[in-house]
Motif scaffolding. Structure first.
Motif, PDB file in Angstrom:
ATOM      1  N   PRO A  16     -15.433  23.981 -45.682  1.00  0.00           N
ATOM      2  CA  PRO A  16     -16.497  24.215 -46.668  1.00  0.00           C
ATOM      3  C   PRO A  16     -17.196  22.953 -47.153  1.00  0.00           C
ATOM      4  N   ASP A  17     -16.599  21.794 -46.958  1.00  0.00           N
ATOM      5  CA  ASP A  17     -17.200  20.556 -47.464  1.00  0.00           C
ATOM      6  C   ASP A  17     -18.108  19.869 -46.459  1.00  0.00           C
ATOM      7  N   LEU A  18     -18.298  20.477 -45.301  1.00  0.00           N
ATOM      8  CA  LEU A  18     -19.132  19.865 -44.263  1.00  0.00           C
ATOM      9  C   LEU A  18     -20.419  20.659 -44.063  1.00  0.00           C
ATOM     10  N   PRO A  19     -21.511  19.976 -43.739  1.00  0.00           N
ATOM     11  CA  PRO A  19     -22.776  20.681 -43.485  1.00  0.00           C
ATOM     12  C   PRO A  19     -22.612  21.720 -42.376  1.00  0.00           C
ATOM     13  N   GLY A  20     -23.081  22.915 -42.630  1.00  0.00           N
ATOM     14  CA  GLY A  20     -23.038  23.972 -41.636  1.00  0.00           C
ATOM     15  C   GLY A  20     -21.689  24.651 -41.481  1.00  0.00           C
ATOM     16  N   ARG A  21     -20.687  24.226 -42.243  1.00  0.00           N
ATOM     17  CA  ARG A  21     -19.340  24.801 -42.151  1.00  0.00           C
ATOM     18  C   ARG A  21     -18.917  24.985 -40.690  1.00  0.00           C
ATOM     19  N   PRO A  22     -18.627  23.895 -39.980  1.00  0.00           N
ATOM     20  CA  PRO A  22     -18.281  24.013 -38.555  1.00  0.00           C
ATOM     21  C   PRO A  22     -17.173  25.026 -38.315  1.00  0.00           C
ATOM     22  N   ASP A  23     -17.255  25.706 -37.179  1.00  0.00           N
ATOM     23  CA  ASP A  23     -16.219  26.677 -36.821  1.00  0.00           C
ATOM     24  C   ASP A  23     -14.863  25.985 -36.745  1.00  0.00           C
ATOM     25  N   LEU A  24     -14.845  24.783 -36.187  1.00  0.00           N
ATOM     26  CA  LEU A  24     -13.620  23.979 -36.102  1.00  0.00           C
ATOM     27  C   LEU A  24     -13.962  22.554 -36.524  1.00  0.00           C
ATOM     28  N   VAL A  32     -19.147  27.312 -32.230  1.00  0.00           N
ATOM     29  CA  VAL A  32     -19.156  28.273 -31.127  1.00  0.00           C
ATOM     30  C   VAL A  32     -20.390  29.135 -31.339  1.00  0.00           C
ATOM     31  N   ASP A  33     -21.385  28.942 -30.473  1.00  0.00           N
ATOM     32  CA  ASP A  33     -22.689  29.575 -30.647  1.00  0.00           C
ATOM     33  C   ASP A  33     -22.845  30.815 -29.786  1.00  0.00           C
ATOM     34  N   GLY A  34     -23.382  31.867 -30.397  1.00  0.00           N
ATOM     35  CA  GLY A  34     -23.705  33.081 -29.666  1.00  0.00           C
ATOM     36  C   GLY A  34     -24.976  32.878 -28.867  1.00  0.00           C
ATOM     37  N   CYS A  35     -25.003  33.399 -27.657  1.00  0.00           N
ATOM     38  CA  CYS A  35     -26.151  33.195 -26.762  1.00  0.00           C
ATOM     39  C   CYS A  35     -27.450  33.746 -27.349  1.00  0.00           C
ATOM     40  N   PHE A  36     -27.395  34.914 -27.959  1.00  0.00           N
ATOM     41  CA  PHE A  36     -28.605  35.505 -28.514  1.00  0.00           C
ATOM     42  C   PHE A  36     -29.075  34.731 -29.737  1.00  0.00           C
ATOM     43  N   TRP A  37     -28.205  34.532 -30.712  1.00  0.00           N
ATOM     44  CA  TRP A  37     -28.575  33.975 -32.012  1.00  0.00           C
ATOM     45  C   TRP A  37     -28.980  32.505 -31.949  1.00  0.00           C
ATOM     46  N   HIS A  38     -28.518  31.786 -30.937  1.00  0.00           N
ATOM     47  CA  HIS A  38     -28.812  30.348 -30.865  1.00  0.00           C
ATOM     48  C   HIS A  38     -29.631  29.983 -29.631  1.00  0.00           C
ATOM     49  N   ARG A  39     -30.178  30.992 -28.967  1.00  0.00           N
ATOM     50  CA  ARG A  39     -31.107  30.815 -27.849  1.00  0.00           C
ATOM     51  C   ARG A  39     -30.534  30.053 -26.660  1.00  0.00           C
ATOM     52  N   CYS A  40     -29.452  30.573 -26.133  1.00  0.00           N
ATOM     53  CA  CYS A  40     -28.852  29.986 -24.934  1.00  0.00           C
ATOM     54  C   CYS A  40     -29.901  29.941 -23.822  1.00  0.00           C
ATOM     55  N   PRO A  41     -30.043  28.786 -23.161  1.00  0.00           N
ATOM     56  CA  PRO A  41     -31.038  28.698 -22.084  1.00  0.00           C
ATOM     57  C   PRO A  41     -30.704  29.604 -20.896  1.00  0.00           C
ATOM     58  N   GLN A  42     -29.426  29.946 -20.725  1.00  0.00           N
ATOM     59  CA  GLN A  42     -29.031  30.820 -19.615  1.00  0.00           C
ATOM     60  C   GLN A  42     -29.107  32.297 -19.976  1.00  0.00           C
ATOM     61  N   HIS A  43     -28.653  32.659 -21.177  1.00  0.00           N
ATOM     62  CA  HIS A  43     -28.483  34.070 -21.511  1.00  0.00           C
ATOM     63  C   HIS A  43     -29.290  34.547 -22.713  1.00  0.00           C
ATOM     64  N   GLY A  44     -30.010  33.650 -23.366  1.00  0.00           N
ATOM     65  CA  GLY A  44     -30.782  34.055 -24.536  1.00  0.00           C
ATOM     66  C   GLY A  44     -31.874  35.031 -24.140  1.00  0.00           C
ATOM     67  N   TRP A 102     -19.784  12.044 -37.856  1.00  0.00           N
ATOM     68  CA  TRP A 102     -19.126  13.087 -37.069  1.00  0.00           C
ATOM     69  C   TRP A 102     -19.809  13.249 -35.712  1.00  0.00           C
ATOM     70  N   VAL A 103     -19.019  13.628 -34.719  1.00  0.00           N
ATOM     71  CA  VAL A 103     -19.540  14.028 -33.414  1.00  0.00           C
ATOM     72  C   VAL A 103     -19.575  15.552 -33.420  1.00  0.00           C
ATOM     73  N   VAL A 104     -20.669  16.125 -32.952  1.00  0.00           N
ATOM     74  CA  VAL A 104     -20.831  17.574 -32.962  1.00  0.00           C
ATOM     75  C   VAL A 104     -20.826  18.097 -31.534  1.00  0.00           C
ATOM     76  N   LEU A 105     -20.009  19.112 -31.302  1.00  0.00           N
ATOM     77  CA  LEU A 105     -19.975  19.801 -30.008  1.00  0.00           C
ATOM     78  C   LEU A 105     -20.388  21.253 -30.227  1.00  0.00           C
ATOM     79  N   HIS A 106     -21.204  21.750 -29.317  1.00  0.00           N
ATOM     80  CA  HIS A 106     -21.573  23.171 -29.336  1.00  0.00           C
ATOM     81  C   HIS A 106     -20.989  23.815 -28.091  1.00  0.00           C
ATOM     82  N   VAL A 107     -20.320  24.924 -28.299  1.00  0.00           N
ATOM     83  CA  VAL A 107     -19.729  25.698 -27.205  1.00  0.00           C
ATOM     84  C   VAL A 107     -20.460  27.031 -27.177  1.00  0.00           C
ATOM     85  N   TRP A 108     -20.977  27.411 -26.017  1.00  0.00           N
ATOM     86  CA  TRP A 108     -21.634  28.712 -25.894  1.00  0.00           C
ATOM     87  C   TRP A 108     -20.589  29.794 -25.749  1.00  0.00           C
TER      88      TRP A 108
END
Length: 138
Positions: free
Chosen positions: A43-51, A62-74, A107-113
């Motif tokens: 809760p103390d980090l911007p965007g409340r990272p999933d992990l 962990v991003d959903g393909c529809f909601w975050h516009r996956c280039p493959q499946h959005g 922080w280093v940010v990773l996005h997982v589809w």
């Protein structure tokens, strides 16, 4: 800006899970099995990272393909297209803003589809965690 198509669509959108989705739970289980420990929806980090790996300062979303516009499946709905276009554009802009805010804090940010194989995603996260943990430990 256009409004959602109807009340039923709005209600359906509100019921969509925002955290602890199946792909997120699978990744958490795999990382935990590998011995990695993390905070969930910090809760103390911007965007409340999933992990959040607090010592190594690695944030994972962990991003959903529809909601975050996956280039493959959005996809883009045909009904009320202008409203959806604006909505999804705001999601992506918010993603970039929280990435920048986390980076400013070191922080280093990773996005997982959501479609990524769990093992491959866990390998990426573990490699970054290991790299950061050894760098910060020096």
């Amino acid at each position: 800006m256009a409004e959602p198509l109807d009340a039923a669509t709005s209600a359906r959108m509100r019921r969509q899970p925002r955290s602890s989705t199946k792909p997120e739970l699978a990744l958490r289980r795999e990382l935990h099995r590998r011995g990695l420990r993390f905070r969930v929806n910090h809760p103390d980090l911007p965007g409340r990272p999933d992990l959040a790996f607090t010592r190594a300062k690695v944030a994972v979303f962990v991003d959903g393909c529809f909601w975050h516009r996956c280039p493959q499946h959005g996809t883009m709905p045909r009904n009320n297209r202008d409203w959806w276009e604006a909505k999804l554009d705001r999601n992506v802009a918010r993603d970039r803003a929280k990435d920048a805010a986390l980076a400013e804090r070191g922080w280093v940010v990773l996005h997982v589809w959501e479609h990524e194989a769990t093992d491959a995603a866990a390998d990426r996260v573990q490699a970054e965690w290991r790299r950061r943990a050894t760098t910060i430990g020096r």
